[in-house]
Motif scaffolding. Structure first.
Motif, PDB file in Angstrom:
ATOM      1  N   MET A   1     -17.654 -17.817  -8.586  1.00 25.53           N
ATOM      2  CA  MET A   1     -19.012 -17.431  -9.350  1.00 25.53           C
ATOM      3  C   MET A   1     -18.519 -16.982 -10.801  1.00 25.53           C
ATOM      4  N   GLU A  11     -24.231 -21.300  -9.818  1.00 27.50           N
ATOM      5  CA  GLU A  11     -23.450 -22.154  -9.356  1.00 27.50           C
ATOM      6  C   GLU A  11     -23.970 -23.871  -9.584  1.00 27.50           C
ATOM      7  N   TYR A  37     -27.460 -17.012  -8.164  1.00 26.04           N
ATOM      8  CA  TYR A  37     -27.099 -16.338  -7.025  1.00 26.04           C
ATOM      9  C   TYR A  37     -28.398 -15.495  -6.334  1.00 26.04           C
ATOM     10  N   LEU A  91     -24.985 -20.078  -0.800  1.00 26.49           N
ATOM     11  CA  LEU A  91     -24.813 -18.853  -1.800  1.00 26.49           C
ATOM     12  C   LEU A  91     -25.157 -17.456  -1.297  1.00 26.49           C
TER      13      LEU A  91
END
Length: 256
Positions: A1, A11, A37, A91
């Motif tokens: 991350m 990501e 995320y 994620l």
């Protein structure tokens, strides 16, 4: 991350198409998509009864996690969208996806955990993508030449809207028009003729069943996607390749 240019952790996910089917000026041409995320904001989306009832909750979730405002979900190919969904799930809640399945050999219900991180993208032949998202096939029986495109999420939405207009007819006749509607939207020309009237007439009256089967097989061979299947070893020791069940519970535990 890592903190990104957007001011929040992101990501980069790879697209099954490698970006080859998008226009040169599209940010998707890179073959990657940057996603944020999931946060409490996305959990609000997943637990929204209104969005669930409308059947758009996953769409709203994916729109929310795309980091680059220049990237629109409507422009993303269906197979790339599937990869985006799997990547978002990993994620947000990890790679372990707990499911209930029916053992193919014993017919017993079994708890099983699928490791989503082991899913692979389909192998593609990049030489077939030399014309971008436009393909041609000479049908084996009629010898008609059909040009067509692979559908995006936006195309799917428009097809769904058309099908809603046919719901009353379907209730009266019991016949779904989904296949022909999809073909009419996907096909771009017949023997070089791009008029929609010609395409519609071909699908309704001239597209031989033997040719439609060959067409669907060819489209499937071209379509980039993530392999939404897993290997399951039965209680008897036999190995089976099964489809991964997808639904709101795919984003468990958000949907609890």
């Amino acid at each position: 991350m890592a903190e990104s240019q957007y001011g929040f952790p992101t990501e980069v996910l790879s697209l099954p198409s490698n970006g080859l089917l998008y226009p040169e000026d599209s940010p998707l041409r890179s073959g990657n998509i940057e996603v944020k995320y999931m946060t409490a904001k996305e959990e609000d989306i997943l637990t929204s009864n209104n969005l669930i009832e409308q059947g758009v909750v996953i769409t709203k979730l994916l729109e929310s996690v795309i980091a680059d405002p220049k990237v629109k979900l409507d422009d993303i190919l269906i197979g790339d969208k599937n990869a985006l969904m799997v990547g978002t799930r990993i994620l947000g809640y990890g790679a372990n996806y707990e499911i209930m399945l029916t053992d193919p050999d014993t017919n017993e219900r079994v708890e099983y955990t699928v490791d989503l991180s082991k899913l692979n993208n389909k192998t593609i032949d990049e030489k077939q993508y030399k014309n971008g998202n436009l393909f041609s096939l000479e049908l084996p029986n009629s010898k008609r030449v059909v040009e067509f495109k692979l559908l995006t999420h936006g195309d799917d939405k428009k097809i769904d809207e058309i099908l809603k207009d046919y719901e009353k007819v379907e209730k009266l006749t019991g016949v779904s028009q989904e296949l022909t509607t999809r073909l009419k939207y996907q096909i771009q020309s017949i023997d070089g003729n791009t008029e929609q009237k010609t395409i519609d007439n071909f699908v309704d009256s001239e597209f031989l069943a033997l040719d439609t089967r060959a067409f669907r097989k060819y489209v499937a061979s071209l379509t980039p996607d993530i392999e939404l299947k897993f290997e399951y070893t039965s209680q008897t020791g036999n190995k089976h390749i099964l489809d991964i069940p997808l639904g709101l519970d795919f984003f468990w535990p958000a949907a609890e």
